[in-house]
Scaffold this active site. Sequence first.
Site, PDB file in Angstrom:
ATOM      1  N   LYS A  51       0.858  -1.198   0.000  1.00  0.00           N
ATOM      2  CA  LYS A  51       0.000   0.000   0.000  1.00  0.00           C
ATOM      3  C   LYS A  51       0.880   1.229   0.000  1.00  0.00           C
ATOM      4  O   LYS A  51       1.984   1.213   0.541  1.00  0.00           O
ATOM      5  CB  LYS A  51      -0.887   0.010   1.251  1.00  0.00           C
ATOM      6  CG  LYS A  51      -2.021   1.001   1.205  1.00  0.00           C
ATOM      7  CD  LYS A  51      -3.055   0.541   0.202  1.00  0.00           C
ATOM      8  CE  LYS A  51      -4.449   0.580   0.643  1.00  0.00           C
ATOM      9  NZ  LYS A  51      -5.345  -0.342   0.010  1.00  0.00           N
TER      10      LYS A  51
HETATM   11  N1  GLU Z   1      -7.116  -0.157  -3.292  1.00  0.00           N
HETATM   12  C1  GLU Z   1      -7.885  -1.339  -3.512  1.00  0.00           C
HETATM   13  C2  GLU Z   1      -7.929  -2.191  -2.261  1.00  0.00           C
HETATM   14  O1  GLU Z   1      -7.729  -1.722  -1.175  1.00  0.00           O
HETATM   15  C3  GLU Z   1      -7.444  -2.109  -4.729  1.00  0.00           C
HETATM   16  C4  GLU Z   1      -6.051  -2.594  -4.724  1.00  0.00           C
HETATM   17  C5  GLU Z   1      -5.614  -3.180  -6.055  1.00  0.00           C
HETATM   18  O2  GLU Z   1      -6.430  -3.294  -6.959  1.00  0.00           O
HETATM   19  O3  GLU Z   1      -4.444  -3.504  -6.153  1.00  0.00           O
HETATM   20  O4  GLU Z   1      -8.269  -3.349  -2.315  1.00  0.00           O
END
Ligand code: GLU
Length: 436
Positions: free
Chosen positions: A110
């Site tokens: 993240k």
């Molecule tokens: N930000 C989204 C999540 O928290 C998607 C992450 C992604 O598609 O890599 O799941």
Amino acid sequence: MTSEEIRISPLKMRQAQFHRAVRHMGHVKRGLIDFFLRPKRTLSLHFPVEMDDGSVRIFRGYRSLHSNILGPGKGGIRYHPKVTAREVEALATLMTWKCSLIRVPFGGAKGGVVCDVKQLSQPELRRITRRYVAELGDNIGPHTDIPAPDLYTSSRTMAWVYDTYQALHPGENNLPVVTGKPLELGGAEGRDEATGHGAISALERYLDLHPLGDTRGLGGRRVAIQGFGEVGRVAARRCQELGARVIAVSDSAGGIRADHDDGLDLDQVERHKAEHGRVEGAPGSHAIDNEALLELDCDILVPAALANQIHRHNAPRINARIIVEGANAPITPQADSVLQERGITVLPDILANSGGVVVSYYEWVQNLKNETWSRAENLARLDHRMQEVTAEVVNRLEAMRGQQHARRNPPDLRTAALAIAIERLARITLERGIWP
Ligand code: GLU
């Protein structure tokens, strides 16, 4: 929300949930538990950006890789004034469990930049994104760590991420370095709907297995949705398509409650939001605040906005029968216990909002193979995956309930989902062998 609740550490929250799940699992080596609790690495960056007025501002950004045991790191980039290293680490951990549970070959990551998109112009956001990606350098890549959209970032942001990475790595197929891109730039059809769509798909399967009362499915159910962004808006539409009544929605400026029992006219709400930038004031509705929305008497509540929205102070006043976590971590561990005691079912984030990363995986595969699948194909595959894994989590919970210590530590769907995810990661870690 009280200041005490705001101080809840997202990392501590994840750890509390983790330990709760471990209590219900077979033997897991002690060292592995310690290993899984910590991120592999967290980058902390400072970088200058020239603003539209000619001034220079320093921005702070992070990228955390929690685990790459199951594959390259995967996870969104969020732009928010309250982003912290600890929050990004907690969310990277959550991504590991999400990918493991939903069986996509990615680890958890993240990223985030501390900024307020509402105060920034598009050219400023573009320059922030480019500089952030340049600073990340080879810490991201199509086979190492793959970003995606998250809070207050979009396909446009991902286009800038791709373009910057491509400029720094010419002559290669760099499309798989980031997912959630615009369609013309290798994005997957249906990716923007995937999280909201997947959440309701999980809910449909849950209701097949545990109907509310005599009727199956969502027909006639009253749904309240906090958040009217990419997740909340799509979830609202999908619920309505399946026959539910959306009685309330909200955005960061406030909420609305339908004047009539048959629910909101979502076309009108969307039109009003497009024109005025907020849902408040939409025809056929009256204003309510976000706290009141959460406490409405309804069948299904979908918190699809920020973390820590349901906490120990308001959990006793929640009047829904099922909560679907569209957002990441909207319920604190203390609130989880209160809701459980009150018989309110929670479809946890690592299951309910995993649709985004599932279609991100499809996008990545298509980019690697230079293929384009249709929206119908992406969403049909997603439905199948969500429904299968939802049933697996429900079955696991039933099996856990039969175990001896379940009376002292009653498990819930979050415990079951986490146990499946942690066990899989533990198994694969040991299969690969601890290096060297
Ligand atoms: N930000 C989204 C999540 O928290 C998607 C992450 C992604 O598609 O890599 O799941």
